[in-house]
Design a protein around this motif. Sequence first.
Motif, PDB file in Angstrom:
ATOM      1  N   GLU A 187      61.399  44.916  99.633  1.00  0.00           N
ATOM      2  CA  GLU A 187      62.100  44.693 100.903  1.00  0.00           C
ATOM      3  C   GLU A 187      61.772  45.780 101.917  1.00  0.00           C
ATOM      4  OE1 GLU A 187      63.977  42.067 101.925  1.00  0.00           O
ATOM      5  OE2 GLU A 187      63.437  41.089 100.040  1.00  0.00           O
ATOM      6  N   PHE A 208      59.771  45.523 105.504  1.00  0.00           N
ATOM      7  CA  PHE A 208      60.405  46.066 106.705  1.00  0.00           C
ATOM      8  C   PHE A 208      59.471  47.024 107.429  1.00  0.00           C
ATOM      9  CE2 PHE A 208      62.933  49.720 108.346  1.00  0.00           C
ATOM     10  CZ  PHE A 208      63.454  49.104 109.470  1.00  0.00           C
ATOM     11  N   SER A 252      56.765  45.569 109.529  1.00  0.00           N
ATOM     12  CA  SER A 252      57.192  44.834 110.728  1.00  0.00           C
ATOM     13  C   SER A 252      57.803  45.742 111.796  1.00  0.00           C
ATOM     14  CB  SER A 252      58.209  43.761 110.340  1.00  0.00           C
ATOM     15  OG  SER A 252      59.430  44.364 109.944  1.00  0.00           O
ATOM     16  N   LEU A 253      57.845  47.031 111.565  1.00  0.00           N
ATOM     17  CA  LEU A 253      58.509  47.953 112.496  1.00  0.00           C
ATOM     18  C   LEU A 253      57.941  47.931 113.908  1.00  0.00           C
ATOM     19  CD1 LEU A 253      59.301  51.134 110.388  1.00  0.00           C
ATOM     20  CD2 LEU A 253      60.911  49.783 111.717  1.00  0.00           C
ATOM     21  N   LEU A 290      59.578  45.541 116.323  1.00  0.00           N
ATOM     22  CA  LEU A 290      60.965  45.761 116.736  1.00  0.00           C
ATOM     23  C   LEU A 290      60.970  46.566 118.030  1.00  0.00           C
ATOM     24  CD1 LEU A 290      62.461  46.553 113.224  1.00  0.00           C
ATOM     25  CD2 LEU A 290      62.443  44.370 114.441  1.00  0.00           C
ATOM     26  N   ASP A 320      67.358  47.614 117.084  1.00  0.00           N
ATOM     27  CA  ASP A 320      66.655  46.641 116.242  1.00  0.00           C
ATOM     28  C   ASP A 320      66.113  47.320 114.980  1.00  0.00           C
ATOM     29  OD1 ASP A 320      67.098  44.638 118.146  1.00  0.00           O
ATOM     30  OD2 ASP A 320      65.077  44.819 119.014  1.00  0.00           O
ATOM     31  N   ASP A 354      69.083  48.164 112.776  1.00  0.00           N
ATOM     32  CA  ASP A 354      69.621  46.910 112.221  1.00  0.00           C
ATOM     33  C   ASP A 354      68.767  46.396 111.060  1.00  0.00           C
ATOM     34  OD1 ASP A 354      71.797  46.787 113.928  1.00  0.00           O
ATOM     35  OD2 ASP A 354      70.860  45.335 115.301  1.00  0.00           O
ATOM     36  N   GLY A 355      67.454  46.471 111.212  1.00  0.00           N
ATOM     37  CA  GLY A 355      66.561  46.008 110.152  1.00  0.00           C
ATOM     38  C   GLY A 355      66.720  46.805 108.870  1.00  0.00           C
ATOM     39  N   LYS A 380      70.228  46.050 107.301  1.00  0.00           N
ATOM     40  CA  LYS A 380      70.305  44.757 106.616  1.00  0.00           C
ATOM     41  C   LYS A 380      69.844  44.874 105.159  1.00  0.00           C
ATOM     42  CE  LYS A 380      68.641  40.025 106.836  1.00  0.00           C
ATOM     43  NZ  LYS A 380      67.738  39.090 107.506  1.00  0.00           N
TER      44      LYS A 380
END
Length: 180
Positions: A15, A19, A22-23, A26, A31, A34-35, A38
Amino acid sequence: MANIRRPSDAELASELLQFTTSLDQLETPQDVLDGLHKITNQLCQLSVLGALLFPVRWNDWSVIQKGKTVFLHKSLPEAWWDEYVEMSQKDPAPGAMMARLALAPFTMTETMRMLEPVGLDRWPQELALKYGMRDSLSCPVGGRWVVVYWSKNVLCERLTQKNRALLFMGATFVAIRLQK
């Protein structure tokens, strides 16, 4: 403590790796936080407190500004930060000083056990408890940043060394992204 879920190292690693890749997509600091929140909240029951860029001069709180050098996650109890800043200006928090000097993640519980503070020096722990934060995991990054998670549970016996390393990796990538 038996009902607290411990994530598998592979699950947490997978996970957090997704994440971190994909930073760059954001757009805002919120954001980014938050990512991370989560993932850590779902897998570890950890909330993201936020990230702080330390001032160049030791304990110069005048340069710390929300949205510029400190980014707080919305899971943080609202009034905690204002009280924390006020108290830090009078008496620096041991955890903040340790985060500036440390090379590895550490929990507030471990810090308090090691330092055995009494009286006024216990204010960081008492303030956290006032707002329902039983423990925190501070991840110092590069001597300038600290990314902090908080929990309603004691963390030092619950997080494995691999969990800590993975959470530290996530914090490192968050600090790099926030720096940009």
